[in-house]
Design a protein around this motif. Structure first.
Motif, PDB file in Angstrom:
ATOM      1  N   ALA A  99      11.503 -26.375 -15.367  1.00  0.00           N
ATOM      2  CA  ALA A  99      12.411 -27.355 -15.966  1.00  0.00           C
ATOM      3  C   ALA A  99      13.333 -26.730 -17.010  1.00  0.00           C
ATOM      4  CB  ALA A  99      11.592 -28.470 -16.610  1.00  0.00           C
ATOM      5  N   SER A 100      14.546 -27.266 -17.081  1.00  0.00           N
ATOM      6  CA  SER A 100      15.515 -26.798 -18.085  1.00  0.00           C
ATOM      7  C   SER A 100      16.584 -27.866 -18.272  1.00  0.00           C
ATOM      8  CB  SER A 100      16.164 -25.499 -17.609  1.00  0.00           C
ATOM      9  OG  SER A 100      17.295 -25.191 -18.388  1.00  0.00           O
ATOM     10  N   THR A 101      16.976 -28.091 -19.500  1.00  0.00           N
ATOM     11  CA  THR A 101      18.177 -28.890 -19.769  1.00  0.00           C
ATOM     12  C   THR A 101      19.318 -27.940 -20.129  1.00  0.00           C
ATOM     13  OG1 THR A 101      16.837 -30.682 -20.683  1.00  0.00           O
ATOM     14  CG2 THR A 101      19.186 -30.718 -21.211  1.00  0.00           C
ATOM     15  N   ARG A 102      19.142 -27.190 -21.227  1.00  0.00           N
ATOM     16  CA  ARG A 102      20.227 -26.422 -21.805  1.00  0.00           C
ATOM     17  C   ARG A 102      20.594 -25.186 -20.987  1.00  0.00           C
ATOM     18  NH1 ARG A 102      17.820 -29.428 -25.009  1.00  0.00           N
ATOM     19  NH2 ARG A 102      15.975 -28.654 -23.984  1.00  0.00           N
ATOM     20  N   THR A 103      19.606 -24.430 -20.564  1.00  0.00           N
ATOM     21  CA  THR A 103      19.921 -23.121 -19.990  1.00  0.00           C
ATOM     22  C   THR A 103      20.651 -23.270 -18.658  1.00  0.00           C
ATOM     23  OG1 THR A 103      17.932 -22.318 -21.079  1.00  0.00           O
ATOM     24  CG2 THR A 103      18.956 -20.853 -19.483  1.00  0.00           C
ATOM     25  N   ARG A 152      15.022 -18.781 -13.783  1.00  0.00           N
ATOM     26  CA  ARG A 152      14.031 -19.327 -14.737  1.00  0.00           C
ATOM     27  C   ARG A 152      12.766 -19.592 -13.928  1.00  0.00           C
ATOM     28  NH1 ARG A 152      13.761 -23.408 -18.993  1.00  0.00           N
ATOM     29  NH2 ARG A 152      15.092 -21.942 -20.093  1.00  0.00           N
ATOM     30  N   HIS A 180      13.373 -14.487 -23.081  1.00  0.00           N
ATOM     31  CA  HIS A 180      14.493 -15.411 -22.840  1.00  0.00           C
ATOM     32  C   HIS A 180      15.708 -14.779 -23.544  1.00  0.00           C
ATOM     33  CE1 HIS A 180      16.710 -18.909 -21.985  1.00  0.00           C
ATOM     34  NE2 HIS A 180      15.983 -19.851 -22.544  1.00  0.00           N
ATOM     35  N   GLN A 183      18.849 -16.728 -24.659  1.00  0.00           N
ATOM     36  CA  GLN A 183      18.594 -17.637 -25.788  1.00  0.00           C
ATOM     37  C   GLN A 183      18.700 -16.861 -27.103  1.00  0.00           C
ATOM     38  OE1 GLN A 183      18.089 -21.075 -25.865  1.00  0.00           O
ATOM     39  NE2 GLN A 183      18.377 -20.690 -28.051  1.00  0.00           N
ATOM     40  N   PRO A 311      15.327 -23.700 -30.357  1.00  0.00           N
ATOM     41  CA  PRO A 311      15.882 -23.583 -29.003  1.00  0.00           C
ATOM     42  C   PRO A 311      15.785 -24.886 -28.199  1.00  0.00           C
ATOM     43  CG  PRO A 311      13.759 -22.472 -29.113  1.00  0.00           C
ATOM     44  CD  PRO A 311      14.083 -22.916 -30.512  1.00  0.00           C
ATOM     45  N   PHE A 312      14.960 -25.827 -28.680  1.00  0.00           N
ATOM     46  CA  PHE A 312      14.726 -27.097 -27.994  1.00  0.00           C
ATOM     47  C   PHE A 312      14.029 -26.867 -26.659  1.00  0.00           C
ATOM     48  CE2 PHE A 312      17.057 -30.833 -29.928  1.00  0.00           C
ATOM     49  CZ  PHE A 312      17.096 -30.284 -31.193  1.00  0.00           C
TER      50      PHE A 312
HETATM   51  N1   CP Z   1      16.633 -23.375 -24.887  1.00  0.00           N
HETATM   52  C1   CP Z   1      16.115 -23.593 -23.668  1.00  0.00           C
HETATM   53  O1   CP Z   1      15.664 -22.669 -22.975  1.00  0.00           O
HETATM   54  O2   CP Z   1      16.179 -24.891 -23.265  1.00  0.00           O
HETATM   55  P1   CP Z   1      15.873 -25.383 -21.790  1.00  0.00           P
HETATM   56  O3   CP Z   1      14.396 -25.189 -21.541  1.00  0.00           O
HETATM   57  O4   CP Z   1      16.269 -26.846 -21.765  1.00  0.00           O
HETATM   58  O5   CP Z   1      16.690 -24.575 -20.853  1.00  0.00           O
END
Ligand code: CP
Length: 365
Positions: A99-103, A152, A180, A183, A311-312
Motif C-alpha cells: 500500500a502507498s498513498t504518497r509515493t 514498492r 526508502h 523518501q 513521512p506519513f
Molecule cells: N511516505 C510514504 O512512503 O508514504 P506512502 O506509504 O503513502 O507511500
C-alpha cells in the motif's frame, strides 16, 4: 531564446523565479532561497552520473548529489517547464506490491506533469504473483514495457529479485524494513529549503541543528534512509537523539555526528530543532505501530522554532492540532515530493537536455 515561463502570477522573487506555495497548512517554504544561497547554479554535470542508474539505497548517493538534486527540484518547483515536455516518449512502470498513498501517486504525478506515461501495478495481487510468478520473471517482462521501474514491496529481498530479471533502471520506493531512499531525498530537500545554509559545504557558526528522531532504526525504512543521508550532512548536525522503546534498535555504524539512544522523549523535547517521527513498520506480514507512548500535540513543549517531519501515514503520535502551527513542516515535506521525484526522473532518464535552454544557461555551473 525561449524564456522559462513563470508559474502562477505571484510576487516576483529575483529576476524570473517565483515562490511556490503548495501545502495548505503549516510552514510554506520558498524554494528560491535554496537556489539563491547557491548563486543560482545547478551542477547538471554532476547529475549526469545518475543517468541509467538504479537507486536502491540512500548511502549510494553523495552529499553533492543530494544538494544538486535538491537545487534542481527547487528550480522545477518555481519554473514552468511542462510545456517543454521533458519526459515525452518515456514510460515509467510503477509496481506497488504494498500500500502507498504518497509515493506511488507523487511518482505518477511527477511523470504525468512532465508529459511522460505510466503503466501502474497499484496492487501486487493483480499480477502473476497470484499464480506463483517470480519477481525475477516480472522484471524480465518489464524490460519491454517501460523505460524505468519504481518498486514498492513488503520484502527486503524484493528489489534484488526484481533486478535479477531487469535491465531497466530501478528506483526502490520502499522494500520492507530496509530502505526508502527517495523518501530520504524528500526529507533532506525539505530541510535544505527550510535552512538553505545546510546545503553549503561548511557549517554556519551557531547554526548546527539538533535532531530528535522518534522511531526505530533497523525496522523502519524511512528512518534508516533518513539517517543514512543525515551522515552526509554531519558537519551541520550537533547531535541526533534517537527515541525508541525497542531494545533492538540499530543505530548507524560510523555516523559522523554524536548519536544517542534513549527511551525518554520529554527531557529532550525542548532541545530539538528538527523532530523526525515515524511509528509504522511492517513485520511478520503485518503493519505494526511502535513507540505508541510517544505523542506530540500543539501543547507539547517544543522549541518555538522547532519543525516536525513525518513521512506519513500518521496515527495518534502526531495530533492534527499541530497542523496549523509553524511546527508543521510535514505537509511541505509531502508537497515537495513531486518536484524531487521529477528531478530524479529527469536525471536518471537523461532528459536534462529537454529543459528550456534559457533555464540551463541561467543556472548551469
Ligand atoms: N511516505 C510514504 O512512503 O508514504 P506512502 O506509504 O503513502 O507511500
Amino acid at each position: 531564446m525561449d524564456e522559462p515561463v513563470l508559474k502562477s502570477p505571484v510576487e516576483p522573487h529575483g529576476d524570473h523565479l517565483i515562490p511556490a506555495s503548495r501545502n495548505s497548512r503549516g510552514l510554506t517554504l520558498d524554494p528560491t532561497h535554496l537556489i539563491e544561497v547557491n548563486h543560482r547554479r545547478v551542477d547538471f554535470q554532476a547529475l549526469q552520473s545518475l543517468v541509467g542508474t538504479s537507486i536502491v539505497h540512500a548511502d549510494q548517493l553523495s552529499r553533492e548529489l543530494v544538494v544538486e538534486l535538491s537545487k534542481f527540484a527547487a528550480l522545477l518547483e518555481v519554473t514552468e517547464i511542462a510545456s517543454h515536455h521533458p519526459l515525452d516518449g518515456k514510460l515509467v512502470v510503477t509496481a506497488f506490491f504494498e500500500a502507498s498513498t504518497r509515493t506511488r501517486l507523487s511518482f505518477e504525478s511527477a511523470v504525468l506533469r512532465l508529459d511522460g506515461k505510466i503503466v501502474s501495478v497499484p496492487d501486487g495481487k493483480v499480477t502473476g504473483i497470484a499464480k506463483g510468478e517470480s519477481l525475477s520473471d516480472i522484471g524480465e517482462m518489464f524490460n519491454t514495457y517501460g523505460d524505468l521501474v519504481v518498486i514498492r514491496h513488503p520484502d527486503e529481498s524484493s528489489v534484488g529479485e526484481l533486478a535479477s530479471g531487469l535491465t531497466l533502471p530501478l528506483i526502490n520506493a520502499g522494500n520492507g524494513c530496509d530502505a526508502h531512499p527517495t523518501q530520504a531525498l524528500i526529507d533532506w530537500y525539505t530541510l535544505l529549503k527550510w535552512r538553505p545554509e545546510l546545503s553549503l559545504p561548511e557549517p554556519t557558526p551557531g547554526k548546527k541543528i539538533r535532531i530528535g528522531l522518534i522511531g526505530t532504526p533497523g525496522v523502519m525504512r524511512s528512518v534508516n534512509s533518513f539517517l543514512a543521508l543525515s551522515t552526509m550532512f554531519a558537519q551541520h548536525i550537533e547531535k541526533v537523539t534517537v527515541i525508541t522503546d525497542q531494545s533492538d534498535a540499530v543505530t548507524p555504524e560510523g555516523a559522523s555526528f554524536p548519536i544517542e539512544l534513549t527511551d525518554e522523549l520529554e527531557p529532550n523535547l525542548s532541545d530539538f530543532d528538527v523532530i523526525y517521527m515515524n511509528s509504522i513498520t511492517y513485520r511478520d506480514e503485518a503493519y505494526e505501530r511502535l513507540g505508541s507512548r510517544y505523542k506530540l500535540n500543539a501543547d507539547s513543549r517544543l522549541k518555538e522554532s522547532a519543525v516536525i517531519l513525518h513521512p506519513f501515514a500518521r496515527s495518534d503520535e502526531l495530533h492534527p492540532s499541530l497542523d496549523r502551527t509553524t511546527h508543521n513542516l510535514y505537509f511541505a515535506q509531502a508537497a515537495g515530493a513531486v518536484f524531487l521525484r521529477q528531478a530524479l526522473l529527469i536525471a536518471v532518464l537523461d532528459r536534462v537536455s529537454h529543459l528550456p535552454p534559457s533555464l540551463l544557461l541561467l543556472t548551469t555551473v
